[in-house]
Design an enzyme around this catalytic site. Structure first.
Site, short mmCIF file in Angstrom:
data_model
loop_
_atom_site.label_atom_id
_atom_site.label_comp_id
_atom_site.label_asym_id
_atom_site.label_seq_id
_atom_site.Cartn_x
_atom_site.Cartn_y
_atom_site.Cartn_z
N ASN A 48 -4.36 43.24 89.20
CA ASN A 48 -4.95 44.36 89.92
C ASN A 48 -6.29 43.96 90.55
O ASN A 48 -7.05 44.82 90.97
CB ASN A 48 -5.17 45.53 88.98
CG ASN A 48 -3.87 46.04 88.39
OD1 ASN A 48 -2.90 46.23 89.10
ND2 ASN A 48 -3.84 46.25 87.08
N HIS A 134 -0.91 58.09 84.70
CA HIS A 134 -1.10 57.01 83.73
C HIS A 134 -1.12 57.53 82.29
O HIS A 134 -1.57 58.65 82.03
CB HIS A 134 -2.45 56.36 84.06
CG HIS A 134 -2.71 55.06 83.38
ND1 HIS A 134 -3.44 54.97 82.22
CD2 HIS A 134 -2.35 53.80 83.71
CE1 HIS A 134 -3.54 53.69 81.87
NE2 HIS A 134 -2.88 52.96 82.75
N GLU A 183 -3.25 60.97 90.06
CA GLU A 183 -3.77 59.71 90.57
C GLU A 183 -3.83 59.82 92.08
O GLU A 183 -3.18 60.70 92.66
CB GLU A 183 -2.84 58.55 90.17
CG GLU A 183 -3.02 58.16 88.73
CD GLU A 183 -1.98 57.15 88.23
OE1 GLU A 183 -1.58 56.25 88.98
OE2 GLU A 183 -1.58 57.30 87.06
N SER A 187 0.03 53.98 90.04
CA SER A 187 -0.13 52.60 89.59
C SER A 187 1.17 51.80 89.57
O SER A 187 1.15 50.61 89.79
CB SER A 187 -0.76 52.57 88.20
OG SER A 187 0.07 53.22 87.26
N ASP A 212 -7.77 60.38 89.54
CA ASP A 212 -7.91 59.02 89.02
C ASP A 212 -7.65 58.05 90.18
O ASP A 212 -6.52 57.90 90.63
CB ASP A 212 -6.88 58.84 87.89
CG ASP A 212 -6.91 57.43 87.30
OD1 ASP A 212 -7.62 56.56 87.83
OD2 ASP A 212 -6.17 57.21 86.31
N HIS A 215 -6.46 52.85 91.48
CA HIS A 215 -5.89 51.93 92.48
C HIS A 215 -6.27 52.32 93.90
O HIS A 215 -5.67 51.83 94.86
CB HIS A 215 -4.37 51.88 92.32
CG HIS A 215 -3.96 51.39 90.96
ND1 HIS A 215 -3.84 50.05 90.65
CD2 HIS A 215 -3.73 52.06 89.81
CE1 HIS A 215 -3.52 49.93 89.37
NE2 HIS A 215 -3.44 51.14 88.84
N LYS A 246 -10.34 46.84 88.22
CA LYS A 246 -9.32 46.50 89.23
C LYS A 246 -10.04 45.97 90.48
O LYS A 246 -10.53 44.85 90.43
CB LYS A 246 -8.42 47.71 89.45
CG LYS A 246 -7.50 47.82 88.21
CD LYS A 246 -6.84 49.11 87.95
CE LYS A 246 -6.10 49.01 86.61
NZ LYS A 246 -5.70 50.27 86.05
C1 LIG Z 1 -5.61 50.84 84.67
C2 LIG Z 1 -5.58 52.30 84.80
C3 LIG Z 1 -6.37 53.12 83.99
C4 LIG Z 1 -7.14 52.60 82.83
O1 LIG Z 1 -8.27 51.90 83.22
P1 LIG Z 1 -8.81 50.75 82.27
O2 LIG Z 1 -10.17 50.50 82.80
O3 LIG Z 1 -7.88 49.59 82.43
O4 LIG Z 1 -8.81 51.29 80.88
C5 LIG Z 1 -6.38 54.46 84.24
N1 LIG Z 1 -5.61 55.00 85.21
C6 LIG Z 1 -4.82 54.25 85.98
C7 LIG Z 1 -4.00 54.89 87.03
C8 LIG Z 1 -4.76 52.87 85.79
O5 LIG Z 1 -3.93 52.14 86.52
#
Ligand SMILES: *Cc1c(COP(=O)(O)O)cnc(C)c1O
Length: 395
Positions: A48, A134, A183, A187, A212, A215, A246
């Protein structure tokens, strides 16, 4: 064998039988398009690290400098021994980047979700989530004890029905809080939420919205602020969540929002209060990552990424027109088939992970290809060729 181990051996056998067993592979190189995994050189299409910042000199230098100045460890929770300057600087920068009053960083995105949903929401409340959010969001809602309602993926009619139900319930039961969580870029599917329409819906029903952008941040919108920026709805989202692991090339999570929100989280978010602060080096590296994303160099890096993404999509045809993302799901369905295909690609020197339950639903196993700005056109071509040889054309 101890009784614990006997019990676990039986459960592990069931995981193996279902084609769902996972194991760790040792990586002896930095994150980059070319890695050494279990001693084998591989072309990496699994990370990522979309902008190629994980191994960027500016981030490494910032981490080293922070260690020299502030040491290796962080000593305690930030509320106990004092909050180290690199964390404050990171948060000032994140707020500036997202254009919010303020920001709060956490040790991970997972911890940000847990701390935020877990403190804002309680038993009497309702949280409405997209079917494909997620695991950290699902876990946070379970932990909060709130009523969890799931709307079909990106289905606005379904969301509206649930919002209506929740508003009626709230007026009857004097329980006023409804939180919608989605999101921006999903993801494991790489598609986008209709954020504009979701914002309008939640406003109409007086709900709050948490997005969220794990990405989306760093990649979308003229300033790389995320899909919310691209769609012009940033200032109508109460809670903007992201990860620093990421596009930003380091690790950690964050929430951007109002001063009241952050003040409340500092006082109530248990994953913030009861956990040792991330080490200064990681905060400094993350801040350098955010600075990079905000710079002209960052803009160029984004353009390179979108060029590579376009090249791959012209071969794979995974995304809808004008709705590209750096995540390409190649759905194979059967778990064992996904694992075998991934192994075959590995034999050809390509690291393309098989994603299975519980990361995606059962029977929805897939290869998840991610492209980064550090890949060359030739590497993208190599991947497209290998996929054409071993996977069916995506539906
Ligand atoms: C990776 C991810 C998270 C978690 O983030 P981390 O910093 O890896 O704990 C949360 N939401 C989504 C959509 C993700 O892809």
């Amino acid at each position: 064998m101890s009784r614990l181990d006997e019990d676990l051996a039986a459960r592990l056998a069931a995981i193996r039988d279902a084609g769902l067993h996972r194991k760790l592979r040792r990586l002896d190189s930095p994150q980059s398009p070319r890695v050494i995994a279990d001693g084998q050189p591989l072309l990496n299409f699994s990370s990522n690290d979309y902008l190629g910042l994980a191994n960027e000199p500016a981030l490494k230098a910032a981490a080293i400098q922070a260690i020299e100045q502030y040491g290796a460890g962080s000593g305690s929770s930030r509320l106990i021994c004092g909050s180290l300057a690199p964390h404050q600087e990171l948060e000032t920068l994140l707020a500036e980047f997202k254009g919010t009053e303020t920001a709060l960083s956490f040790s991970s995105g997972y911890a940000a979700a847990m701390g935020t949903i877990g403190s804002l929401i309680s038993k009497a409340d309702v949280v409405i989530i997209d079917k494909l959010v997620h695991a950290c969001i699902v876990d946070s809602v379970s932990y909060s004890g709130a009523k969890m309602r799931v709307f079909a993926h990106n289905d606005l009619d379904d969301l509206e029905q649930i919002l209506k139900w929740s508003a009626e319930r709230a007026s009857k039961e004097n329980a006023s809080r409804t939180l919608v969580v989605t999101e921006s870029i999903f993801s494991m599917d790489g598609d986008r939420a209709p954020l504009k329409e979701i914002v309008e819906l939640k406003d109409r029903f007086g709900a709050w919205l948490m997005v969220d952008e794990a990405h989306g941040s760093g990649l979308f919108g003229p300033g790389g602020r995320g899909l919310a920026e691209e769609l012009g709805v940033s200032d109508r989202i109460e809670i903007q969540m992201g990860t620093l692991g990421k596009s930003f090339g380091a690790s950690g999570g964050f929430i951007c929002g109002s001063r009241a929100l952050v003040d409340f989280l500092i006082n109530r978010a248990r994953t913030f209060i009861f956990s040792t602060a991330p080490v200064p080096a990681v905060a400094a590296a993350a801040a350098a990552g955010v600075r990079f994303v905000m710079s002209d160099e960052g803009k160029k890096r984004r353009e390179t990424l979108w060029t590579r993404v376009g090249e791959l999509d012209s071969k794979l045809k995974v995304h809808a027109p004008a709705r590209l993302s750096a995540i390409f799901p190649i759905i194979l369905g059967d778990e064992t088939r996904a694992v075998e295909t991934s192994a075959r690609l590995r034999g050809e020197g390509l690291l393309v992970p098989a994603i299975r339950y519980p990361t995606v639903a059962r029977g929805k196993a897939r290869l998840r290809v991610t492209v980064t700005a550090s890949h060359t056109p030739a590497e993208v071509q190599t991947l497209a060729q290998a996929l054409a040889n071993c996977a069916p054309a995506p539906a």
